[in-house]
Design a protein around this motif. Structure first.
Motif, PDB file in Angstrom:
ATOM      1  N   GLY A 381       0.831  -1.267  -0.144  1.00  0.00           N
ATOM      2  CA  GLY A 381       0.094   0.098   0.053  1.00  0.00           C
ATOM      3  C   GLY A 381       0.942   1.091  -0.116  1.00  0.00           C
ATOM      4  O   GLY A 381       0.322   2.386  -0.387  1.00  0.00           O
ATOM      5  N   GLU A 382       2.003   1.086   0.643  1.00  0.00           N
ATOM      6  CA  GLU A 382       2.893   2.645   0.412  1.00  0.00           C
ATOM      7  C   GLU A 382       4.293   1.709   1.052  1.00  0.00           C
ATOM      8  O   GLU A 382       4.444   0.703   1.211  1.00  0.00           O
ATOM      9  CB  GLU A 382       2.300   3.346   1.713  1.00  0.00           C
ATOM     10  CG  GLU A 382       1.911   2.648   2.705  1.00  0.00           C
ATOM     11  CD  GLU A 382       1.724   3.417   4.058  1.00  0.00           C
ATOM     12  OE1 GLU A 382       2.106   4.417   4.330  1.00  0.00           O
ATOM     13  OE2 GLU A 382       1.037   2.839   4.999  1.00  0.00           O
ATOM     14  N   PRO A 383       5.275   2.719   0.769  1.00  0.00           N
ATOM     15  CA  PRO A 383       6.457   2.275   1.139  1.00  0.00           C
ATOM     16  C   PRO A 383       6.651   2.095   2.502  1.00  0.00           C
ATOM     17  O   PRO A 383       6.060   2.724   3.299  1.00  0.00           O
ATOM     18  CB  PRO A 383       7.420   3.833   0.714  1.00  0.00           C
ATOM     19  CG  PRO A 383       6.522   4.518  -0.299  1.00  0.00           C
ATOM     20  CD  PRO A 383       5.245   4.159   0.214  1.00  0.00           C
ATOM     21  N   ASP A 405       7.405  -7.350   0.540  1.00  0.00           N
ATOM     22  CA  ASP A 405       6.957  -5.798   0.512  1.00  0.00           C
ATOM     23  C   ASP A 405       6.747  -5.882  -1.046  1.00  0.00           C
ATOM     24  O   ASP A 405       7.520  -5.688  -2.044  1.00  0.00           O
ATOM     25  CB  ASP A 405       8.397  -5.065   0.783  1.00  0.00           C
ATOM     26  CG  ASP A 405       7.903  -3.478   0.237  1.00  0.00           C
ATOM     27  OD1 ASP A 405       6.750  -3.374   0.060  1.00  0.00           O
ATOM     28  OD2 ASP A 405       8.890  -2.623   0.468  1.00  0.00           O
ATOM     29  N   THR A 406       5.219  -5.851  -1.131  1.00  0.00           N
ATOM     30  CA  THR A 406       4.921  -6.041  -2.608  1.00  0.00           C
ATOM     31  C   THR A 406       4.300  -4.767  -3.118  1.00  0.00           C
ATOM     32  O   THR A 406       3.376  -4.065  -2.460  1.00  0.00           O
ATOM     33  CB  THR A 406       3.447  -6.901  -2.345  1.00  0.00           C
ATOM     34  OG1 THR A 406       2.707  -6.237  -1.750  1.00  0.00           O
ATOM     35  CG2 THR A 406       3.719  -8.253  -1.853  1.00  0.00           C
ATOM     36  N   TRP A 408       2.233  -2.594  -5.822  1.00  0.00           N
ATOM     37  CA  TRP A 408       1.254  -2.644  -7.183  1.00  0.00           C
ATOM     38  C   TRP A 408       0.388  -1.746  -6.938  1.00  0.00           C
ATOM     39  O   TRP A 408       0.361  -0.694  -6.147  1.00  0.00           O
ATOM     40  CB  TRP A 408       0.565  -4.185  -7.182  1.00  0.00           C
ATOM     41  CG  TRP A 408      -0.190  -4.702  -5.971  1.00  0.00           C
ATOM     42  CD1 TRP A 408       0.445  -5.097  -4.804  1.00  0.00           C
ATOM     43  CD2 TRP A 408      -1.422  -5.057  -5.570  1.00  0.00           C
ATOM     44  NE1 TRP A 408      -0.439  -5.275  -3.861  1.00  0.00           N
ATOM     45  CE2 TRP A 408      -1.830  -5.513  -4.501  1.00  0.00           C
ATOM     46  CE3 TRP A 408      -2.371  -4.752  -6.896  1.00  0.00           C
ATOM     47  CZ2 TRP A 408      -2.900  -5.734  -4.056  1.00  0.00           C
ATOM     48  CZ3 TRP A 408      -3.804  -5.368  -6.173  1.00  0.00           C
ATOM     49  CH2 TRP A 408      -3.900  -5.682  -4.842  1.00  0.00           C
ATOM     50  N   GLN A 409      -0.600  -1.550  -7.769  1.00  0.00           N
ATOM     51  CA  GLN A 409      -1.492  -0.683  -7.789  1.00  0.00           C
ATOM     52  C   GLN A 409      -3.115  -1.344  -8.226  1.00  0.00           C
ATOM     53  O   GLN A 409      -3.209  -2.282  -8.778  1.00  0.00           O
ATOM     54  CB  GLN A 409      -1.309   0.483  -8.943  1.00  0.00           C
ATOM     55  CG  GLN A 409       0.053   0.800  -8.961  1.00  0.00           C
ATOM     56  CD  GLN A 409       0.424   1.992  -9.946  1.00  0.00           C
ATOM     57  OE1 GLN A 409       0.297   1.269 -11.157  1.00  0.00           O
ATOM     58  NE2 GLN A 409       0.815   3.119  -9.872  1.00  0.00           N
ATOM     59  N   THR A 410      -3.984  -0.259  -7.994  1.00  0.00           N
ATOM     60  CA  THR A 410      -5.466  -0.708  -8.420  1.00  0.00           C
ATOM     61  C   THR A 410      -5.391  -0.894  -9.914  1.00  0.00           C
ATOM     62  O   THR A 410      -6.027  -2.102 -10.530  1.00  0.00           O
ATOM     63  CB  THR A 410      -6.362   0.443  -8.308  1.00  0.00           C
ATOM     64  OG1 THR A 410      -6.455   0.470  -6.975  1.00  0.00           O
ATOM     65  CG2 THR A 410      -7.796   0.020  -8.413  1.00  0.00           C
ATOM     66  N   ASP A 494       4.619   6.498  -9.776  1.00  0.00           N
ATOM     67  CA  ASP A 494       5.377   6.232  -8.884  1.00  0.00           C
ATOM     68  C   ASP A 494       6.784   6.836  -9.156  1.00  0.00           C
ATOM     69  O   ASP A 494       7.323   6.462 -10.578  1.00  0.00           O
ATOM     70  CB  ASP A 494       5.658   4.742  -8.290  1.00  0.00           C
ATOM     71  CG  ASP A 494       4.197   4.770  -7.369  1.00  0.00           C
ATOM     72  OD1 ASP A 494       4.119   5.597  -6.568  1.00  0.00           O
ATOM     73  OD2 ASP A 494       3.788   3.608  -7.664  1.00  0.00           O
ATOM     74  N   ARG A 509       4.675   8.542  -4.848  1.00  0.00           N
ATOM     75  CA  ARG A 509       4.012   9.167  -5.907  1.00  0.00           C
ATOM     76  C   ARG A 509       4.674  10.496  -6.394  1.00  0.00           C
ATOM     77  O   ARG A 509       5.145  11.250  -5.549  1.00  0.00           O
ATOM     78  CB  ARG A 509       2.425   9.467  -5.658  1.00  0.00           C
ATOM     79  CG  ARG A 509       1.500   8.666  -4.989  1.00  0.00           C
ATOM     80  CD  ARG A 509       1.176   7.274  -6.139  1.00  0.00           C
ATOM     81  NE  ARG A 509       0.561   7.962  -7.268  1.00  0.00           N
ATOM     82  CZ  ARG A 509       0.019   7.221  -8.387  1.00  0.00           C
ATOM     83  NH1 ARG A 509      -0.096   5.859  -8.201  1.00  0.00           N
ATOM     84  NH2 ARG A 509      -0.474   7.724  -9.346  1.00  0.00           N
ATOM     85  N   ARG A 520      -5.381   5.939  -1.242  1.00  0.00           N
ATOM     86  CA  ARG A 520      -5.099   6.949  -2.305  1.00  0.00           C
ATOM     87  C   ARG A 520      -5.870   7.995  -2.447  1.00  0.00           C
ATOM     88  O   ARG A 520      -7.360   7.672  -2.518  1.00  0.00           O
ATOM     89  CB  ARG A 520      -5.175   6.021  -3.690  1.00  0.00           C
ATOM     90  CG  ARG A 520      -3.818   5.909  -4.580  1.00  0.00           C
ATOM     91  CD  ARG A 520      -3.844   5.068  -5.228  1.00  0.00           C
ATOM     92  NE  ARG A 520      -4.275   5.671  -6.655  1.00  0.00           N
ATOM     93  CZ  ARG A 520      -4.058   5.052  -7.852  1.00  0.00           C
ATOM     94  NH1 ARG A 520      -3.797   3.905  -7.910  1.00  0.00           N
ATOM     95  NH2 ARG A 520      -4.286   5.662  -8.918  1.00  0.00           N
TER      96      ARG A 520
HETATM   97  C1  WTA Z   1       1.732   2.899  -3.328  1.00  0.00           C
HETATM   98  C2  WTA Z   1      -2.543  -0.646  -3.522  1.00  0.00           C
HETATM   99  C3  WTA Z   1       5.680   1.311  -1.960  1.00  0.00           C
HETATM  100  C4  WTA Z   1       2.218   3.211  -4.744  1.00  0.00           C
HETATM  101  C5  WTA Z   1      -1.929  -2.178  -3.925  1.00  0.00           C
HETATM  102  C6  WTA Z   1       1.244   2.955  -5.748  1.00  0.00           C
HETATM  103  C7  WTA Z   1       3.492   1.145  -2.530  1.00  0.00           C
HETATM  104  C8  WTA Z   1      -0.202   3.064  -4.850  1.00  0.00           C
HETATM  105  C9  WTA Z   1       3.533  -0.231  -2.355  1.00  0.00           C
HETATM  106  C10 WTA Z   1      -1.262   2.163  -5.512  1.00  0.00           C
HETATM  107  C11 WTA Z   1       4.763  -0.681  -1.741  1.00  0.00           C
HETATM  108  C12 WTA Z   1       1.481   0.236  -3.042  1.00  0.00           C
HETATM  109  N1  WTA Z   1       5.862   0.186  -1.626  1.00  0.00           N
HETATM  110  N2  WTA Z   1       4.564   2.055  -2.448  1.00  0.00           N
HETATM  111  N3  WTA Z   1       4.992  -2.023  -1.610  1.00  0.00           N
HETATM  112  N4  WTA Z   1       2.357  -0.747  -2.604  1.00  0.00           N
HETATM  113  N5  WTA Z   1       2.217   1.311  -3.085  1.00  0.00           N
HETATM  114  O1  WTA Z   1      -4.069   1.502  -6.257  1.00  0.00           O
HETATM  115  O2  WTA Z   1       2.488   4.821  -4.765  1.00  0.00           O
HETATM  116  O3  WTA Z   1      -4.438   1.866  -3.774  1.00  0.00           O
HETATM  117  O4  WTA Z   1       1.217   3.585  -6.873  1.00  0.00           O
HETATM  118  O5  WTA Z   1      -3.220  -0.097  -4.780  1.00  0.00           O
HETATM  119  O6  WTA Z   1       0.257   2.684  -3.473  1.00  0.00           O
HETATM  120  O7  WTA Z   1      -2.383   2.322  -4.592  1.00  0.00           O
HETATM  121  P1  WTA Z   1      -3.726   1.632  -4.935  1.00  0.00           P
END
Ligand code: WTA
Length: 641
Positions: A381-383, A405-406, A408-410, A494, A509, A520
């Motif tokens: 979800g975030e760094p 530490d995964t 990804w994005q929607t 990102d 971001r 987000r």
């Molecule tokens: C951030 C959530 C760093 C990133 C799955 C991305 C991350 C946005 C990580 C997507 C991670 C998600 N490390 N940043 N492991 N995972 N992000 O669409 O900025 O709610 O573009 O998807 O979360 O958020 P979304």
């Protein structure tokens, strides 16, 4: 230095270093053969003819996977498991109160899905129709999602924390005729008036003919005759037999609204076969899933993480998945670990914001519980900052459990960059390497490809099956948003650093999206909520560092002439945004200013605002393009830091 064990050797069936290299190579050199082989993980009704048909070039744009194939998602998540694991628990429901819960087997879930599907059919819902879900984290929420997929309806889940306004916008945008909700939700001992919110949303939008209401708390709710029915009563009236609809591989599967840097949230559209394959494969490989696992992803189904790793990824693999309807600090700060012990959770997947919040409360809350069942930890979800990573590893995982530490994005449907537990040496704070089949590049702001150890913007140069296919109702916006910044490449939004080992570190971001506790939010959305207030003339929103949430919301507000800035108004505006969008969007700081810093052409200089929000006014840098150079003094005069 942290003393962290290297990646353990692979178990049979898991991916080790050699497998990882082999798969990356195969996916690059002969993608068709590679994906054809991977696609055997799913049950197809009719085999596909072509594997991949993709072009990211604007004039010739298309993303298609597995054309000619027919498949049904609910059959892959349920029917095919019945013979071997019908009596296995599919969903462990953990309610808001500790110990409130239920266990649903694959057979029971199949029964419930077929019944809900028949209820939907009886209400006239079929292939391609949109159904909006506004639900708590209960097994019937997963059943409702699967019921849509069973008959080819497209679900659009709206997070239960969103306001009636936000819900109405999303219902209107996709034109749902049917909404599924619950009487009330429960979170941290408080009730959330879901049905009342739906009623109020439906006063603001037209077109919804039916509302199915799930009984969660038994709270008193109004029912509109002819429109609203109780789901349990309706389910009792229909048959438990509902054959799965054969869906084309590229038929729409679901819409999920997400925030971007401009305009209203957009409906991210995922399609059937590619999405399912991606979440099934990444769940299996990244979490190294085994039959005896109890998998717990703490995300809400209102977000993509809940779609992919509470519901579809686990169920496609015949796993046991935990659905949690509570929060990590209720009834106390030991809730997660007490629950891990009680349910025998082996894999925990959560967000850095939760880890940081719990870390602050001290180790005792964790160490008084055994946690012996845990074998793997995930972050999303975030760094994740190295301190939180180290605490997660040392205290929560007792130094024994690898962390994935995964990133990804929607838009990506599932995990794209992540360690693999048996192939990757741990590195606190790094998402490490792209999964096989993911072609990542780092480019500079002009689009030049950077090689070696560098920092820049993260792009993907080729498609993967789980990629989003369109923005609902606005395909041009899809191409415009993701494929024109760097023509021919998918731009993630990102920033990213690559180190000497070739490992990727996501830095956050680089657009006007802020990530608050892993949620987000588009700054534009919060700004338009603020300017909708009658006393506000103008607003600019930026992110600010926040110890627990990762980023907080910092709003600069200019009032209309004649209005005065008071503490009461500050409070009122924060509540206003909360009501317009939802609690997640409440500004953490609200800064009144007589005007905003703009260039001569009228563009707000957000760079300056970000520095002020960070409290780093010494680093404001070049201000020569400001239309009114005196604005800085005025701004800093009102600064809270
Ligand atoms: C951030 C959530 C760093 C990133 C799955 C991305 C991350 C946005 C990580 C997507 C991670 C998600 N490390 N940043 N492991 N995972 N992000 O669409 O900025 O709610 O573009 O998807 O979360 O958020 P979304």
């Amino acid at each position: 230095m942290l003393d962290i064990a290297p990646a353990p050797t692979a178990r049979p069936g898991g991916i080790d270093r050699a497998d990882y290299d082999r798969q990356c190579q195969a996916a690059l050199v002969s993608p068709d053969a590679y994906w054809r082989e991977q696609a055997t993980a799913l049950d197809w009704i009719r085999p596909f003819d072509t594997v991949k048909d993709v072009s990211f070039a604007a004039e010739d744009f298309r993303i298609r996977w597995f054309d000619g194939g027919q498949i049904n998602v609910s059959a892959n998540c349920l029917d095919r498991h019945l013979a071997t694991r019908g009596d296995q628990v599919a969903i462990i429901w953990e309610g808001d109160a500790s110990g409130e819960g239920a266990r649903i087997t694959y057979r029971e879930l199949h029964d419930r899905v077929c019944r809900i599907a028949n209820v939907l059919k009886a209400k006239g819902i079929g292939r391609g129709d949109r159904v909006t879900l506004y639900l708590p984290m209960v097994p019937d929420a997963a059943a409702a999602m699967l019921a849509c997929t069973r008959i080819g309806a497209i679900h659009s889940i709206v997070f239960g924390g969103f306001s009636p306004e936000a819900l109405a916008d999303r219902i209107r945008d996709c034109g749902s005729r049917l909404v599924i909700t619950a009487d009330e939700g429960c979170r941290g001992g408080r009730r959330i008036p879901l049905k009342a919110n739906v009623d109020s949303a439906l006063e603001r939008c037209e077109g919804v003919e039916h509302v199915l209401v799930l009984r969660r708390t038994g709270g008193d709710v109004g029912m509109t005759p002819g429109r609203d029915v109780w789901l349990d009563a309706a389910m009792a009236d229909v048959s438990a037999d509902c054959p799965p609809e054969p869906m084309e591989a590229e038929d729409p599967l679901f819409i999920l609204y997400t925030s971007g840097s401009t305009g209203k949230p957009k409906g991210v559209l995922h399609t059937t076969a590619g999405y399912l394959l991606w979440v099934a494969k990444t769940f299996r490989d990244v979490f190294d899933h085994r039959d005896s696992d109890v998998f717990w992803c703490t995300a809400d189904i209102g977000w993509v993480t809940g779609h992919s790793y509470v519901v579809y990824g686990p169920l496609a693999n015949g796993a046991t998945t935990v659905m949690f309807d509570g929060v990590p600090n209720y009834p106390d700060h030991g809730r997660l670990w007490e629950t891990v012990d009680r349910l025998g959770v082996t894999i925990l997947y959560t967000a850095p914001t939760a880890i940081r919040a719990l870390m602050r409360e001290g180790d005792d809350w964790v160490t008084r519980h055994s946690r012996a069942s845990l074998r793997l930890l995930g972050s999303v979800g975030e760094p994740i900052n190295p301190e939180a990573w180290a605490w997660y590893h040392r205290v929560v995982g007792d130094g024994r459990c690898p962390i994935v530490d995964t990133w990804w994005q929607t838009e990506t449907g599932g995990i794209l960059i992540s360690p693999l537990p048996h192939a990757t040496d741990p590195k606190p704070g790094a998402a490490t390497k792209p999964l096989p089949g993911v072609q990542a590049q780092i480019v500079d702001s002009e689009g030049a490809v950077l090689s070696g150890a560098v920092e820049g913007n993260l792009v993907l140069t080729d498609s993967w099956p789980g990629q989003m296919r369109s923005v609902w109702g606005d395909h041009d916006r899809f191409i415009q948003t993701y494929f024109t910044t760097y023509p021919g490449k998918y731009f993630t939004g990102d920033g990213c650093r690559r180190d000497d080992d070739g490992d990727y570190w996501i830095t956050g971001r680089v657009d006007d999206v802020i990530n608050v506790s892993g949620h987000r939010l588009g700054t534009a959305e919060i700004e338009s909520a603020l300017v909708a207030h009658p006393r506000v003339a103008e607003a600019a929103v930026v992110g600010m560092p926040h110890e627990v949430k990762g980023q907080g919301i910092y709003a600069f507000v200019t009032l209309r002439v004649g209005e005065t800035s008071t503490d009461a108004l500050q409070n009122e505006l924060r509540q206003w945004v909360r009501k317009q969008i939802g609690p997640v969007a409440t500004p953490d700081a609200l800064h009144f200013t007589p005007s905003l810093p703009k260039t001569r052409s009228g563009k707000i200089m957000r760079r300056i605002l970000r520095k002020i929000a960070e409290g780093d006014t010494a680093a404001i840098g070049d201000t020569s393009t400001l239309a009114d150079p005196t604005i800085l003094d005025k701004l800093l005069g009102g600064c809270k830091n």
